[in-house]
Design an enzyme around this catalytic site. Structure first.
Site, PDB file in Angstrom:
ATOM      1  CB  CYS A  79      39.628  47.762  33.625  1.00 31.54           C
ATOM      2  SG  CYS A  79      38.760  46.610  32.559  1.00 31.54           S
ATOM      3  CG  HIS A 195      38.495  45.586  37.710  1.00 27.88           C
ATOM      4  ND1 HIS A 195      37.841  46.788  37.778  1.00 27.88           N
ATOM      5  CD2 HIS A 195      38.274  45.112  36.465  1.00 27.88           C
ATOM      6  CE1 HIS A 195      37.231  47.040  36.644  1.00 27.88           C
ATOM      7  NE2 HIS A 195      37.480  46.027  35.817  1.00 27.88           N
ATOM      8  CD  GLU A 197      38.824  48.084  41.092  1.00 28.43           C
ATOM      9  OE1 GLU A 197      39.967  47.710  40.773  1.00 28.43           O
ATOM     10  OE2 GLU A 197      37.887  48.207  40.274  1.00 28.43           O
TER      11      GLU A 197
HETATM   12  N1  GLN Z   1      35.149  46.907  28.342  1.00 30.15           N
HETATM   13  C1  GLN Z   1      35.368  48.186  28.970  1.00 30.15           C
HETATM   14  C2  GLN Z   1      35.862  49.219  27.977  1.00 30.15           C
HETATM   15  O1  GLN Z   1      36.248  48.873  26.898  1.00 30.15           O
HETATM   16  C3  GLN Z   1      36.372  48.050  30.103  1.00 30.15           C
HETATM   17  C4  GLN Z   1      35.824  47.115  31.138  1.00 30.15           C
HETATM   18  C5  GLN Z   1      36.193  47.478  32.535  1.00 30.15           C
HETATM   19  O2  GLN Z   1      36.668  48.560  32.837  1.00 30.15           O
HETATM   20  N2  GLN Z   1      35.904  46.557  33.437  1.00 30.15           N
HETATM   21  O3  GLN Z   1      35.870  50.386  28.264  1.00 30.15           O
END
Ligand code: GLN
Length: 220
Positions: A79, A195, A197
């Site tokens: 992410c 994610h 995890e």
């Molecule tokens: N929206 C976050 C970003 O742009 C990422 C979201 C996340 O890591 N769950 O950094």
């Protein structure tokens, strides 16, 4: 073996460390360049990519991680971590590692569905680790990997040397299903828009530990 580092500046690093410990792998929180010595690999967790990138820059981690990756250290970004690995972030000049030939669009799945879960297609859903045979014993056969997406980025472009490990099937307006990559690999670098995890399925971390083991045996 050598511990796997988990960037612990902001965001969801604890669950990654729990995942590693369930697989019998040692881990170490990484906050400073000095924490990088002797790692088998490094995970960059989800969170807020602008914050994590800014803190990495402030603590001198950006250059240290780039150098380690170029020497072959395996990295996995999930992410926000995937955003930090991307060479190109649409409409953003935020600090980043910029190591992978991918273009990411932040928060790309719309306000109304900021979070969702979806079964994924591709090799990761078929993956069974020979090093961790017991971990999937409880999973039904052909159990797809489930992606947990939280204000997730979209991988909107990838270079020819970037392979897709998992994809989301999204139906286009025209009705023909489209496969969009949500987990990609470029050599020792892995980027996931979801994610891994946050479920009970340990396969993504198993795959990463295999990449770390192979990288270690190349160096030795
Ligand atoms: N929206 C976050 C970003 O742009 C990422 C979201 C996340 O890591 N769950 O950094």
């Amino acid at each position: 073996g050598d511990p796997v580092g988990v960037i612990a500046l902001q965001g969801g690093y604890d669950r990654h460390r729990e995942m590693l410990s369930r697989l019998g792998a040692a881990s170490r929180p990484v906050r400073n360049p000095g924490d990088m010595a002797g790692l088998a690999g490094l995970i960059i967790p989800g969170g807020e990519s602008t914050t994590i990138g800014m803190l990495m820059e402030r603590f001198g981690l950006l250059g240290e991680i780039r150098n380690s990756a170029r020497r072959g250290l395996p990295l996995m970004g999930t992410c926000a971590g995937a955003i930090l690995l991307a060479k190109t972030i649409e409409d953003s000049n935020q600090p980043r590692l910029g190591l992978m030939d991918i273009t990411l669009r932040r928060n790309a799945y719309g306000r109304q569905i900021e979070s969702f879960e979806a079964p994924l297609g591709g090799p990761l859903s078929e993956f069974r680790s020979s090093a961790f045979p017991s971990s999937v014993a409880t999973l039904p056969h052909h159990h797809p990997l489930v992606g947990v997406f939280i204000r997730a980025p979209r991988i909107i472009a990838q270079g020819p040397q970037v392979e897709t490990l998992a994809f989301l099937e999204s139906s286009s307006r025209e009705g023909s299903p489209q496969e969009e990559a949500v987990a990609v690999r470029q050599g020792n670098l892995l980027a996931l828009s979801f994610h891994p995890e946050l479920t009970e399925d340990t396969r993504v971390h198993e795959l990463f530990l295999e990449v770390c083991q192979k990288a270690a045996s190349c160096v030795a």
